[in-house]
Design an enzyme around this catalytic site. Structure first.
Site, mmCIF file in Angstrom:
data_model
loop_
_atom_site.group_PDB
_atom_site.id
_atom_site.type_symbol
_atom_site.label_atom_id
_atom_site.label_comp_id
_atom_site.label_asym_id
_atom_site.label_seq_id
_atom_site.Cartn_x
_atom_site.Cartn_y
_atom_site.Cartn_z
ATOM 1 N N CYS A 153 6.271 -8.437 6.078
ATOM 2 C CA CYS A 153 5.707 -7.248 4.854
ATOM 3 C C CYS A 153 4.627 -6.924 5.634
ATOM 4 O O CYS A 153 4.423 -7.431 6.544
ATOM 5 C CB CYS A 153 5.178 -7.861 3.703
ATOM 6 S SG CYS A 153 3.597 -8.333 3.627
ATOM 7 N N CYS A 165 5.634 -14.326 7.473
ATOM 8 C CA CYS A 165 6.183 -13.249 6.796
ATOM 9 C C CYS A 165 6.605 -11.589 6.903
ATOM 10 O O CYS A 165 5.964 -11.216 8.184
ATOM 11 C CB CYS A 165 5.064 -13.110 5.431
ATOM 12 S SG CYS A 165 5.407 -11.688 4.473
ATOM 13 N N HIS A 214 2.117 -7.340 -0.150
ATOM 14 C CA HIS A 214 2.170 -8.977 0.510
ATOM 15 C C HIS A 214 3.168 -9.779 -0.777
ATOM 16 O O HIS A 214 3.896 -10.257 -0.370
ATOM 17 C CB HIS A 214 1.242 -9.441 1.200
ATOM 18 C CG HIS A 214 1.511 -11.171 1.039
ATOM 19 N ND1 HIS A 214 2.211 -11.128 2.855
ATOM 20 C CD2 HIS A 214 0.590 -12.078 0.651
ATOM 21 C CE1 HIS A 214 2.654 -12.419 2.560
ATOM 22 N NE2 HIS A 214 2.300 -13.296 0.887
ATOM 23 N N CYS A 250 1.406 -8.448 6.226
ATOM 24 C CA CYS A 250 1.480 -9.303 8.134
ATOM 25 C C CYS A 250 1.792 -9.551 8.968
ATOM 26 O O CYS A 250 1.770 -9.259 9.613
ATOM 27 C CB CYS A 250 2.083 -10.372 7.249
ATOM 28 S SG CYS A 250 1.804 -11.582 6.318
ATOM 29 N N ASP A 303 9.610 -2.200 -21.678
ATOM 30 C CA ASP A 303 9.455 -3.424 -22.515
ATOM 31 C C ASP A 303 9.003 -3.135 -23.969
ATOM 32 O O ASP A 303 8.305 -1.848 -23.939
ATOM 33 C CB ASP A 303 8.354 -4.531 -22.091
ATOM 34 C CG ASP A 303 7.552 -5.476 -23.367
ATOM 35 O OD1 ASP A 303 8.710 -6.258 -23.948
ATOM 36 O OD2 ASP A 303 6.949 -6.446 -23.396
ATOM 37 N N ASP A 355 10.747 -10.403 -14.647
ATOM 38 C CA ASP A 355 9.631 -9.064 -14.436
ATOM 39 C C ASP A 355 8.013 -9.977 -14.935
ATOM 40 O O ASP A 355 7.931 -11.371 -15.148
ATOM 41 C CB ASP A 355 9.971 -8.168 -15.718
ATOM 42 C CG ASP A 355 9.087 -8.445 -16.864
ATOM 43 O OD1 ASP A 355 7.675 -8.661 -17.024
ATOM 44 O OD2 ASP A 355 9.663 -9.113 -17.592
#
Length: 400
Positions: free
Chosen positions: A335, A333, A364, A338, A95, A295
């Site tokens: 991930c 989930c 997560h 998890c 940015d 983003d």
RNA sequence: GCCGGAGUCGUCUAGUGGCAAUGACAGGAGACUGUAAAUCUCCCCCUUUUUAGGUUCGUAGGUUCGAGUCCUACCUCCGGCA
């Protein structure tokens, strides 16, 4: 000469502006729509680049303002650019620093007011930034030193940092600014600054031919006003940007239509990036109305603060009920967090203020939003977007 | 047994005779959208919808218009001396 940058639309969702595609950069391809996690200071707080990649992140977005103040763009340039410096081999964004320079002054904590324009919540007077038609003079939030950004300086910094995709230096207005101020800002700053950013960007791409070429996105402003959003999008759309950032203050409830106004005016064949958006309902609304990438710091920040996403909404893991709840945080989930840790353990880590709490929560949350956008992308390809959206939104916002 | 010191909201702690009484921690709830964020806000004696009411600073008396603060006795704890 090989183009640094190529955007291809592979499928569209009929009856909407949504599309799925690929965005090629010198450091790899991004499947769109895509969520781009934010690593402001060349790190996504609490994660290694390997952990970030494992969450499914295709790219990362850093910030020119923060990296300019520390460690300084020269050092990142010497390191071989942002990716080399932080050991991230996939695509990168930066940015422009416009948001920070402005938000630290007049707009601090008040920039994106999702609830409206209550005069009682008006921002305090600018204390760190002074804007003129040539640029912005501001004080470092680190030590109060005086600095100045212009479009040229922002581009020089962004080229030294060397991200694949950069953003034009724009003026960030707030919802509290008048309509007249919004027009004046577009005409005297954001639009002329876009042209100056583009010119300097081209010059730098040519001058720095030893580095991979970079792309530049122009940033559309115009607050909540349809005529201004359309005007800004049309004006910037006629310039030779590689893509566009949709930025600035807007009311949450109108994010879909505001995105649509801009998408209808922007060239169809260039990518559109929503700056600072990541709430699930906003992502659905923006994609449906033509947004390609996003983003946002939110998944990481709220995660560090103990709020985790679930398909039934965001919950605070420090709630008493999780102390003795030994189930995985979210059974559905996939991930790392998890798959391996219980709610009770996460609760313990947060209550104990252990650093691992930040890491596991961030993994997560980033995965949750990345997976959501992956699923949306697939739903565009197989034409199940509307049913997927209806189901997800109902479960997420109504079941808790 | 004698001398000295100390007992305040779960814990530690502030408190010139004048508003349930400071701060921190613990505890409870919430917030967070181009990162000044491992941050911030609110609650945290009891009851109540509230501007309210009730009961409190080891215990029991006393002085005073008024006591966590002053006096007396007692209880407990910590030093010191026996």
């Amino acid at each position: 000469m090989t183009k640094a940058f190529k955007f291809t639309i592979n499928s569209r969702l009929s009856g909407s502006l949504a599309r799925a595609g690929t965005l090629e950069t010198p450091h790899g391809t991004i499947e769109t729509p895509a969520f781009i996690p934010v690593g402001t200071k060349a790190t996504l707080k609490s994660l290694t680049p390997e952990q970030l990649a494992d969450t499914g992140a295709q790219a990362v977005l850093a910030n020119a303002y923060h990296l300019y103040l520390r460690p300084g763009p020269d050092i990142i340039d010497q390191a071989g650019g942002l990716g080399a410096f932080m050991n991230w081999s996939r695509p990168t964004f930066t940015d422009s620093g416009g948001f920070q320079v402005m938000s630290l002054g007049v707009g601090y904590k008040k920039v994106i007011d999702m609830t409206g324009t209550d005069p009682e919540h008006q921002p305090k007077k600018a204390n760190l930034a002074r804007i003129d038609n040539d640029g912005v003079t501001f004080k470092s939030h680190l030590n109060g030193d005086l600095h100045r950004f212009t479009p040229e300086i922002s581009m020089q910094i962004q080229h030294q940092i060397g991200a694949d995709i950069t953003f034009a230096f724009d003026e960030l207005t707030t919802l509290y600014d008048s309509y007249d101020y919004q027009i004046e800002s577009l005409n005297n700053r954001t639009h002329p600054w876009a042209a100056r950013s583009l010119a300097e960007h081209r010059r730098l791409n040519a001058e720095r031919s030893h580095r991979p070429p970079q792309a530049l996105f122009g940033v559309v402003q115009g607050a909540n006003y349809e005529d201004l959003r359309r005007k800004s999008a049309k004006f910037l759309g006629n310039m030779d940007f590689d893509g566009f950032g949709l930025g600035g203050a807007l009311e949450k409830s109108r994010i879909g239509e505001i995105t649509r106004w801009m998408s209808e005016e922007l060239p169809e064949d260039k990518p559109r990036h929503m700056l600072g958006i990541s709430e699930p309902d906003d992502i659905f609304d923006c994609i449906e109305n033509g947004a390609d990438t996003f983003d946002c710091v939110s998944p990481a920040r709220v995660g560090r603060n103990g709020a985790l996403y679930t398909r039934h909404g965001r919950v605070n893991i420090t709630r008493q009920e999780y102390k003795t709840d030994f189930r995985p945080f979210d059974e559905t989930c996939d991930c790392y967090t998890c798959a391996n840790y219980s709610r009770a353990y996460l609760s313990h880590l947060f209550r104990s203020k252990e650093l691992l709490a930040n890491t596991l929560a961030t993994i997560h949350n980033e995965h949750f939003i990345l997976k959501l956008v992956d699923d949306i992308r697939n739903s565009i390809a197989d034409d199940s977007f509307y049913s997927f959206k209806a189901e997800f939104v109902k479960e997420y916002y109504e079941s808790r």
